[in-house]
Design an enzyme around this catalytic site. Structure first.
Site, PDB file in Angstrom:
ATOM      1  N   SER A   1       0.752  -1.251   0.051  1.00  0.00           N
ATOM      2  CA  SER A   1       0.126   0.024   0.051  1.00  0.00           C
ATOM      3  C   SER A   1       0.881   1.129   0.275  1.00  0.00           C
ATOM      4  CB  SER A   1      -0.854   0.116   1.225  1.00  0.00           C
ATOM      5  OG  SER A   1      -1.405   1.324   1.482  1.00  0.00           O
TER       6      SER A   1
ATOM      7  N   TYR B   1      -1.534  -0.536  10.248  1.00  0.00           N
ATOM      8  CA  TYR B   1      -1.668  -0.935   8.893  1.00  0.00           C
ATOM      9  C   TYR B   1      -0.538  -0.659   7.874  1.00  0.00           C
ATOM     10  CZ  TYR B   1      -3.648  -1.133   4.102  1.00  0.00           C
ATOM     11  OH  TYR B   1      -3.915  -1.154   2.797  1.00  0.00           O
TER      12      TYR B   1
END
Ligand code: NAP
Length: 248
Positions: free
Chosen positions: A143, A157
Site C-alpha cells: 500500500s 496497517y
C-alpha cells in the site's frame, strides 16, 4: 504449461477484479475468501463464463491450517500452481497508536503479513526448481501507506504494509535463481469496500483532492498492474514494488 493462480481475498474489491482479469488472460483461478460466500461464488461464475476453471474456498489467510487446505484443493482441482496473488488484507478504524490494543496489532500483522508469508511458503514448495517445480510468480499487495506512514489514521496497517515491501525484496532475492519472481503493487486510494470496513465509506470521494490525478483508482487499474507482474511481459522484473497511486 497451464496458468494456475491462487488469489487470497478474491471475492471482492481488487482481488475480485484481479481474478476476473486473470481468467481473461488464460488463468484458472482458486478464489479464497473470508466470509462472503455469495461474492466469491459470483466471481467463480464470472471466471467460468470466460471459459476458465475456478473454485472458491473459505479460509482465513492468517490460519496455517486453512491455507494448507487451500493449496491442497488447488493441487487437486486445478493442478500445479504458477501464480500466487497475496491480496487479502484488512484495515481497522482510524486511531492513534496510544488508542490501539495489542489484539488489533496482532490481527493486523496476522492477516496482512503472516498470511502472505504462509501462502508464499506453500507457493515456493510447488514452484521452486529446488523442489522440482517449474517456476512461477508471486505478487504481494502492499500500500502507499507503507511509504506515507498513515499517521493519525492507522500506522499499524502502514507498518504491516512496510513489512510486505521488505518481504517482497528479500524473498525475491532468495528465490530468483529458482525460477520464481516476487513483486508487489502499492495501490493508492482505490474505490473498494475496504474504506467502509475502516469506518470511512466516503474516503475515496473525500480524499481525491490529495491525489495529483484528482481521483481515486479503480480495482481494475490495480488488477492491470498485478497481471503485468504475473505475465511474461515482466520476465526480468523481480523484487520490484510498483506504485499505482495516481501520483500520490
Ligand atoms: P476489500 O474490498 O475490503 O476486500 C477484501 C478481500 O479480502 C475480500 O475478498 C475479503 O473476503 C478478503 N479477506 C479479508 N480478510 C481476510 C482473511 N483474513 N482471510 C482471507 N480473506 C480475507 O479490500 P481491497 O480494497 O480490495 O484490498 C485488497 C488489498 O489491497 C489489501 O491487501 C489492501 O490492504 C490493499 N490495498 C487496498 C487499497 C484501497 O484503497 N482499496 C489501498 C492500498 C492497498 P470477504 O469478501 O469474504 O470478506
Amino acid at each position: 504449461m497451464n496458468k494456475i493462480m491462487i488469489i487470497t481475498g478474491g471475492s471482492r474489491g481488487i482481488g475480485a477484479a484481479t481474478a476476473l482479469l486473470a481468467a481473461e488472460r488464460g488463468f484458472d483461478v482458486a478464489v479464497n475468501y473470508a466470509s462472503n460466500q455469495a461474492a466469491a461464488d459470483a466471481v467463480v461464475k464470472g471466471i467460468q463464463a470466460k471459459g476458465r476453471r475456478a473454485f472458491a474456498l473459505k479460509g482465513d489467510v492468517g490460519s496455517e491450517a486453512d491455507m494448507l487446505k487451500l493449496f491442497d484443493a488447488c493441487d487437486k482441482q486445478l493442478g500445479t500452481l504458477t501464480c500466487l496473488v497475496n491480496n487479502a488484507g484488512v484495515v481497522d478504524v482510524k486511531a492513534r497508536l496510544d488508542q490501539m490494543s495489542v489484539a488489533r496489532w496482532q490481527r493486523m500483522f496476522n492477516v496482512n503479513v503472516i498470511g502472505s508469508m504462509i501462502c508464499a511458503r506453500e507457493a515456493i514448495k510447488r514452484m521452486s526448481s529446488k523442489h522440482g517445480g517449474k517456476g512461477g510468480t508471486i505478487v504481494n499487495l502492499s500500500s502507499a501507506a507503507a511509504r506515507l506512514g498513515a499517521g493519525g489514521q492507522y500506522v499499524d496497517y502502514a507498518t504491516a504494509k512496510g513489512a510486505i515491501d521488505t518481504f517482497t525484496l528479500g524473498l525475491a532475492r532468495e528465490v530468483a535463481s529458482e525460477g520464481i519472481r516476487v513483486n508487489a503493487v502499492r495501490p493508492g486510494i482505490i474505490d473498494t469496500e475496504i474504506h467502509a470496513s475502516g469506518g470511512e465509506p466516503n474516503r475515496v470521494e473525500q480524499s481525491k483532492g490529495m491525489v495529483p490525478m484528482q481521483r481515486g483508482g479503480t480495482a481494475r487499474e490495480i488488477a492491470n498492474a498485478i497481471l503485468w507482474l504475473a505475465s511474461d511481459e515482466s520476465t526480468y522484473t523481480t523484487g520490484a514494488v510498483i506504485d499505482s497511486t495516481g501520483g500520490r
